[in-house]
Design a protein around this motif. Structure first.
Motif, PDB file in Angstrom:
ATOM      1  N   ILE A 141      63.222  11.013  29.238  1.00 22.92           N
ATOM      2  CA  ILE A 141      62.826   9.602  29.216  1.00 22.92           C
ATOM      3  C   ILE A 141      62.372   9.153  27.827  1.00 22.92           C
ATOM      4  CG2 ILE A 141      62.205   9.543  31.664  1.00 22.92           C
ATOM      5  CD1 ILE A 141      59.250   9.816  30.778  1.00 22.92           C
ATOM      6  N   THR A 142      62.626   9.975  26.814  1.00 23.78           N
ATOM      7  CA  THR A 142      62.200   9.607  25.460  1.00 23.78           C
ATOM      8  C   THR A 142      62.664   8.208  25.061  1.00 23.78           C
ATOM      9  OG1 THR A 142      62.130  11.925  24.752  1.00 23.78           O
ATOM     10  CG2 THR A 142      62.314  10.255  23.027  1.00 23.78           C
ATOM     11  N   PRO A 143      63.932   7.819  25.347  1.00 26.61           N
ATOM     12  CA  PRO A 143      64.352   6.472  24.945  1.00 26.61           C
ATOM     13  C   PRO A 143      63.611   5.350  25.658  1.00 26.61           C
ATOM     14  CG  PRO A 143      66.250   7.885  25.391  1.00 26.61           C
ATOM     15  CD  PRO A 143      65.051   8.605  25.899  1.00 26.61           C
ATOM     16  N   ARG A 144      62.902   5.655  26.739  1.00 20.44           N
ATOM     17  CA  ARG A 144      62.238   4.622  27.534  1.00 20.44           C
ATOM     18  C   ARG A 144      60.718   4.613  27.363  1.00 20.44           C
ATOM     19  NH1 ARG A 144      63.438   4.224  33.554  1.00 20.44           N
ATOM     20  NH2 ARG A 144      62.523   2.174  33.088  1.00 20.44           N
ATOM     21  N   LEU A 145      60.185   5.472  26.534  1.00 25.20           N
ATOM     22  CA  LEU A 145      58.736   5.547  26.410  1.00 25.20           C
ATOM     23  C   LEU A 145      58.113   4.224  25.981  1.00 25.20           C
ATOM     24  CD1 LEU A 145      58.359   9.074  24.754  1.00 25.20           C
ATOM     25  CD2 LEU A 145      57.823   8.439  27.119  1.00 25.20           C
ATOM     26  N   GLY A 146      58.829   3.439  25.203  1.00 23.96           N
ATOM     27  CA  GLY A 146      58.324   2.139  24.767  1.00 23.96           C
ATOM     28  C   GLY A 146      58.163   1.140  25.892  1.00 23.96           C
ATOM     29  N   GLU A 147      58.705   1.460  27.082  1.00 22.37           N
ATOM     30  CA  GLU A 147      58.588   0.567  28.238  1.00 22.37           C
ATOM     31  C   GLU A 147      57.300   0.812  29.033  1.00 22.37           C
ATOM     32  OE1 GLU A 147      62.125   0.653  30.685  1.00 22.37           O
ATOM     33  OE2 GLU A 147      63.336   1.252  28.959  1.00 22.37           O
ATOM     34  N   ILE A 148      56.594   1.888  28.756  1.00 19.60           N
ATOM     35  CA  ILE A 148      55.351   2.153  29.484  1.00 19.60           C
ATOM     36  C   ILE A 148      54.322   1.128  29.047  1.00 19.60           C
ATOM     37  CG2 ILE A 148      53.463   3.788  29.845  1.00 19.60           C
ATOM     38  CD1 ILE A 148      55.496   6.050  29.578  1.00 19.60           C
ATOM     39  N   ALA A 149      53.886   0.301  30.000  1.00 21.35           N
ATOM     40  CA  ALA A 149      53.083  -0.861  29.649  1.00 21.35           C
ATOM     41  C   ALA A 149      51.598  -0.699  29.947  1.00 21.35           C
ATOM     42  CB  ALA A 149      53.616  -2.088  30.401  1.00 21.35           C
ATOM     43  N   CYS A 150      51.233   0.312  30.712  1.00 25.25           N
ATOM     44  CA  CYS A 150      49.823   0.462  31.086  1.00 25.25           C
ATOM     45  C   CYS A 150      49.043   1.163  29.973  1.00 25.25           C
ATOM     46  CB  CYS A 150      49.710   1.266  32.382  1.00 25.25           C
ATOM     47  SG  CYS A 150      50.318   2.959  32.253  1.00 25.25           S
ATOM     48  N   PRO A 151      47.726   1.000  29.946  1.00 27.38           N
ATOM     49  CA  PRO A 151      46.919   1.768  28.993  1.00 27.38           C
ATOM     50  C   PRO A 151      47.181   3.254  29.183  1.00 27.38           C
ATOM     51  CG  PRO A 151      45.592   0.075  30.052  1.00 27.38           C
ATOM     52  CD  PRO A 151      46.902   0.093  30.781  1.00 27.38           C
ATOM     53  N   THR A 152      47.384   3.962  28.079  1.00 27.21           N
ATOM     54  CA  THR A 152      47.804   5.368  28.153  1.00 27.21           C
ATOM     55  C   THR A 152      46.980   6.220  27.198  1.00 27.21           C
ATOM     56  OG1 THR A 152      50.073   4.729  28.734  1.00 27.21           O
ATOM     57  CG2 THR A 152      49.743   6.944  27.857  1.00 27.21           C
TER      58      THR A 152
ATOM     59  N   LEU B 252      38.767   5.853  30.027  1.00 27.76           N
ATOM     60  CA  LEU B 252      38.694   4.974  31.196  1.00 27.76           C
ATOM     61  C   LEU B 252      37.562   3.964  31.062  1.00 27.76           C
ATOM     62  CD1 LEU B 252      39.501   7.464  34.093  1.00 27.76           C
ATOM     63  CD2 LEU B 252      40.996   5.754  33.051  1.00 27.76           C
ATOM     64  N   ARG B 253      36.479   4.360  30.421  1.00 28.22           N
ATOM     65  CA  ARG B 253      35.403   3.411  30.177  1.00 28.22           C
ATOM     66  C   ARG B 253      35.886   2.276  29.263  1.00 28.22           C
ATOM     67  NH1 ARG B 253      31.865   6.522  27.715  1.00 28.22           N
ATOM     68  NH2 ARG B 253      31.006   7.356  29.669  1.00 28.22           N
ATOM     69  N   ALA B 254      36.643   2.648  28.228  1.00 27.46           N
ATOM     70  CA  ALA B 254      37.174   1.625  27.305  1.00 27.46           C
ATOM     71  C   ALA B 254      38.169   0.706  28.022  1.00 27.46           C
ATOM     72  CB  ALA B 254      37.840   2.304  26.113  1.00 27.46           C
ATOM     73  N   VAL B 255      38.992   1.284  28.892  1.00 25.70           N
ATOM     74  CA  VAL B 255      39.943   0.469  29.659  1.00 25.70           C
ATOM     75  C   VAL B 255      39.196  -0.519  30.544  1.00 25.70           C
ATOM     76  CG1 VAL B 255      41.668   0.529  31.502  1.00 25.70           C
ATOM     77  CG2 VAL B 255      41.806   2.155  29.604  1.00 25.70           C
ATOM     78  N   GLY B 256      38.149  -0.023  31.217  1.00 25.84           N
ATOM     79  CA  GLY B 256      37.365  -0.908  32.068  1.00 25.84           C
ATOM     80  C   GLY B 256      36.676  -2.008  31.294  1.00 25.84           C
ATOM     81  N   GLN B 257      36.140  -1.696  30.130  1.00 32.00           N
ATOM     82  CA  GLN B 257      35.460  -2.694  29.312  1.00 32.00           C
ATOM     83  C   GLN B 257      36.442  -3.747  28.810  1.00 32.00           C
ATOM     84  OE1 GLN B 257      33.585  -0.227  26.374  1.00 32.00           O
ATOM     85  NE2 GLN B 257      31.766   0.157  27.641  1.00 32.00           N
ATOM     86  N   ALA B 258      37.655  -3.316  28.463  1.00 31.77           N
ATOM     87  CA  ALA B 258      38.666  -4.255  27.989  1.00 31.77           C
ATOM     88  C   ALA B 258      39.054  -5.240  29.082  1.00 31.77           C
ATOM     89  CB  ALA B 258      39.900  -3.481  27.487  1.00 31.77           C
ATOM     90  N   ARG B 259      39.083  -4.774  30.319  1.00 37.31           N
ATOM     91  CA  ARG B 259      39.502  -5.642  31.415  1.00 37.31           C
ATOM     92  C   ARG B 259      38.402  -6.636  31.802  1.00 37.31           C
ATOM     93  NH1 ARG B 259      42.683  -0.971  34.775  1.00 37.31           N
ATOM     94  NH2 ARG B 259      44.688  -1.263  33.727  1.00 37.31           N
TER      95      ARG B 259
END
Length: 274
Positions: free
Chosen positions: A202-213, A265-272
């Protein structure tokens, strides 16, 4: 902490759950088990509904005698989220768990709130690694002598999963991991290599992952630069390198790995909420 079995398309998935809050799925690697995710579950369940499960053919889960593929596991994860009464989840996986998590994020982006990939690659392992995995699986499935099977498990895990000095410093933790490996049904272990062999790159599709990672990589991972390559390819992904750890990074360094996940996960929660 409670244990139960989910019926996922006729396959029983053995689960352990603790905590409340947003759903956090903890996914182990090939030959691992939900027990290896307990350090993360016990700590992170203070803020999340944590569910660790055994993949098909492992531990307390059933399996299809005809075999299964990575695509089957992607569908299983999507069904598990729904079976747990949720519309989406955070997915944290090591090795196979991380590899499947990326694929779930691509196929079902609406179901993945955030992704933590611990030493999971985007494509199939090299042929030599597949043969090594398959060779161990054959010994495990066919050998009747428990001592021989244990010796094979020790040799495989030592060379494939851990930093060079892990066993010397963490003998009890390593012994517990070997017990987990040996707990799998002998009838299903021979089928486990079918998943890594089935990966489509899936290397060519990695740019499609849209969630915080978050990419959690180990300083002694054999594919040393792959973590930074994944982080560069996935939009705004964060990278944490865990020192003195190998492929089973959450086993080698449970405290540092869990701390990295919690900070992310704390940073993700704070961003939201901010």
């Amino acid at each position: 902490m409670k244990e139960y079995t989910l019926d996922i398309g006729g396959i029983g998935y053995g689960c352990v759950e603790a905590g409340s809050g947003p759903l956090l799925l903890l996914c182990h690697g090939t030959f691992g088990g939900r027990q290896l995710m307990l350090p993360q579950l016990e700590w992170l369940s203070r803020s999340f509904r944590c569910v660790a499960f055994d993949w098909r053919g492992h531990g307390g889960s059933g399996y299809d005698p005809a075999g299964w593929t990575a695509d089957d596991l992607v569908e299983d994860v999507a069904t598990i989220i729904a079976a747990l009464g949720e519309r989406s989840a955070i997915i944290a996986g090591v090795s196979q768990g991380g590899a499947i998590g990326m694929r779930v994020a691509l196929r079902y982006p609406e179901k993945v709130e955030a992704l933590i990939n611990m030493c999971g690659g985007p494509g199939a392992p090299p042929p030599a690694a597949i043969e090594r995995i398959s060779g161990f699986a054959r010994i495990f499935a066919e050998e009747r002598d428990e001592a021989v099977r244990r010796a094979a498990a020790i040799e495989f895990a030592t060379g494939y999963f851990h930093a060079p000095d892990f066993i010397a410093h963490q003998q009890q933790r390593f012994a517990e991991e070997i017990d987990v490996i040996l707990s799998h049904p002998r009838e299903s272990v021979g089928l486990l290599p079918c998943v890594p062999a089935s990966y489509v790159d899936i290397t060519p599709r990695l740019g499609e992952i849209a969630c915080p990672t978050l990419i959690v990589w180990a300083s002694h991972e054999a594919r040393l630069t792959l973590g930074s390559e994944l982080a560069a390819a996935i939009p705004e992904a964060r990278l944490v390198i865990i020192q003195d750890a190998g492929h089973h990074v959450n086993v080698d360094a449970p405290e540092a790995t869990t701390a990295a996940i919690e900070t992310f996960l704390r940073a993700v929660g704070q961003a939201r909420t901010g």
